[in-house]
Motif scaffolding. Structure first.
Motif, short mmCIF file in Angstrom:
data_model
loop_
_atom_site.label_atom_id
_atom_site.label_comp_id
_atom_site.label_asym_id
_atom_site.label_seq_id
_atom_site.Cartn_x
_atom_site.Cartn_y
_atom_site.Cartn_z
N TYR A 46 0.82 -1.25 -0.03
CA TYR A 46 -0.02 0.11 0.12
C TYR A 46 0.97 1.15 -0.01
CZ TYR A 46 -3.60 -2.98 1.61
OH TYR A 46 -4.86 -4.21 1.68
N GLY A 69 -1.43 12.52 5.69
CA GLY A 69 -2.70 12.96 5.89
C GLY A 69 -3.73 11.92 5.35
N GLN A 70 -3.23 10.88 4.36
CA GLN A 70 -4.30 10.02 3.94
C GLN A 70 -4.35 8.76 4.35
OE1 GLN A 70 -6.37 11.68 1.56
NE2 GLN A 70 -5.57 13.31 2.07
N GLY A 71 -5.49 7.98 3.97
CA GLY A 71 -5.39 6.52 4.23
C GLY A 71 -4.46 5.88 3.14
N PRO A 72 -4.15 4.88 3.48
CA PRO A 72 -3.34 3.78 2.72
C PRO A 72 -4.17 3.39 1.51
CG PRO A 72 -3.37 2.82 4.90
CD PRO A 72 -4.27 3.97 4.94
N GLN A 114 -5.17 -7.98 7.93
CA GLN A 114 -3.90 -7.95 7.37
C GLN A 114 -2.86 -7.39 8.66
OE1 GLN A 114 -3.64 -5.87 3.67
NE2 GLN A 114 -5.55 -7.00 3.05
N PHE A 168 0.33 -5.30 9.21
CA PHE A 168 1.12 -4.56 8.69
C PHE A 168 2.50 -4.52 9.24
CE2 PHE A 168 -1.43 -2.20 5.72
CZ PHE A 168 -2.92 -2.80 5.84
N GLN A 220 -13.41 -3.14 8.39
CA GLN A 220 -12.66 -3.34 9.54
C GLN A 220 -12.20 -1.81 10.10
OE1 GLN A 220 -9.35 -6.00 8.38
NE2 GLN A 220 -10.74 -6.79 6.85
N TYR A 239 -8.88 0.06 11.76
CA TYR A 239 -7.46 -0.08 12.13
C TYR A 239 -7.04 1.22 12.72
CZ TYR A 239 -6.82 -4.02 8.96
OH TYR A 239 -6.61 -5.15 8.34
N GLN A 265 -3.56 3.61 13.79
CA GLN A 265 -2.24 3.95 13.37
C GLN A 265 -1.70 4.80 14.23
OE1 GLN A 265 -1.50 5.84 9.55
NE2 GLN A 265 0.18 4.33 9.25
N LEU A 316 0.16 0.29 11.41
CA LEU A 316 -1.20 0.13 11.52
C LEU A 316 -1.50 -1.22 12.21
CD1 LEU A 316 -2.11 0.66 7.83
CD2 LEU A 316 -3.52 1.38 9.84
N HIS A 359 -4.63 -4.03 13.43
CA HIS A 359 -6.13 -4.35 13.15
C HIS A 359 -6.89 -4.31 14.65
CE1 HIS A 359 -9.53 -7.26 12.89
NE2 HIS A 359 -9.61 -6.74 11.82
N PHE A 390 -8.90 4.43 11.04
CA PHE A 390 -9.20 4.12 9.72
C PHE A 390 -10.19 3.08 9.55
CE2 PHE A 390 -5.86 6.96 7.83
CZ PHE A 390 -5.06 6.96 8.46
N LEU A 428 -7.55 -4.34 0.74
CA LEU A 428 -8.38 -3.24 1.71
C LEU A 428 -8.49 -1.96 1.19
CD1 LEU A 428 -6.79 -4.22 5.19
CD2 LEU A 428 -9.05 -4.72 4.39
N PHE A 482 -9.33 1.80 2.19
CA PHE A 482 -9.27 2.65 3.50
C PHE A 482 -10.09 3.92 3.26
CE2 PHE A 482 -6.32 0.46 6.29
CZ PHE A 482 -5.92 -0.38 5.72
N GLY A 483 -10.50 4.36 4.37
CA GLY A 483 -10.93 5.75 4.60
C GLY A 483 -9.89 6.79 4.76
N GLN A 484 -10.18 8.24 4.89
CA GLN A 484 -9.35 9.06 4.83
C GLN A 484 -8.61 9.06 6.43
OE1 GLN A 484 -9.81 12.68 2.80
NE2 GLN A 484 -10.02 11.63 0.86
#
Lengths: 112, 114
Positions: A35, A40-43, A101, A103, B33, B35, B37, B43, B45, B88, B102, B104-106
């Motif tokens: 990924y 500032g963003q999601g993966p 998953q 990471f 899901q 997560y 971070q 990250l 789960h 997330f 996956l 992901f959202g922001q």
């Protein structure tokens, strides 16, 4: 055993250089994902391996990005002729039979 | 491209208070899901809810899923300073050959003040 590891943790490259990022998944994990996470963003998904087979590379942003997992364990993400927009954290994740998953810590790439 | 949006983008609360964050997504899903971070652990789960479930609990976490609205919420009760992190939501798409990748959202940045 140990979790997912990635190296290097930080990489600074001059624009135009090639870089190689390494991922060591959890031993025995069949699935491996890469990924890209911008600040500032999601993966965002890049590519997926099942053992040594690259089954999905739909997220690779350009043909400068290449990934391999030749023996079904360690994987390398290579970026050729790096550009400033490639600056991001690159995350590797692995899994075995679970929808979630595991990471790694990521490699932070900065392209100057 | 990102699957959906999370709100709020940032949330600041005091220790002991509850924190609620929301996530919306766009396509049909197999599961959703959450997560966490932070700089120390990357990250991690937290919890998974399947598309045929409406609510799930795990310790201080409660997740709800409304597939008709394509939305989910994560509630953290009795927050602690150690809960400070980015959260997330991530979905796996239904059908096709998504291989469990996956989307992901922001993310929501949660800060818990001692």
């Amino acid at each position: 055993g140990a979790g997912v590891s990635q190296s290097p943790r930080y990489k600074v490259a001059k624009r135009g250089q090639d870089v190689a990022l390494r991922c060591d998944p959890i031993s025995g994990h069949v699935s491996l994902f890469w990924y890209q996470q911008a600040l500032g963003q999601g993966p965002e998904f890049l590519t997926y391996f099942q053992n040594e087979a690259q089954l999905d590379k739909s997220g690779l942003p350009s043909d400068r990005f290449f990934a391999e997992r030749p023996e079904g364990s360690v994987s390398t993400l290579k970026i050729q002729r790096t550009q400033q927009e490639d600056s991001a954290v690159y995350l590797c994740a692995s899994s075995l039979g679970t929808p979630w998953q595991y990471f790694g810590p990521g490699t932070r790439l900065t392209v100057l | 491209s990102q699957q959906g949006e999370e709100d709020p983008q940032a949330l600041s609360i005091q220790e002991g208070e509850n924190a609620t964050m929301n996530c919306s997504y766009k396509t049909s899903i197999n599961n959703l899901q959450w997560y966490r971070q932070n700089s120390g652990r990357g990250l991690v789960h937290l919890i998974l809810i399947r598309s045929n479930e409406r609510e799930k609990h795990s310790g201080r976490l409660r997740v709800t899923l409304d597939t008709s609205k394509k939305s989910s919420s994560l509630l953290i009760t009795a927050s602690r300073a150690a809960d400070t992190a980015s959260y997330f939501c991530a979905t796996t798409s239904a059908g096709g050959t998504s291989y469990g990748k996956l989307t992901f959202g922001q993310g929501t940045i949660l800060t818990v003040h001692p």
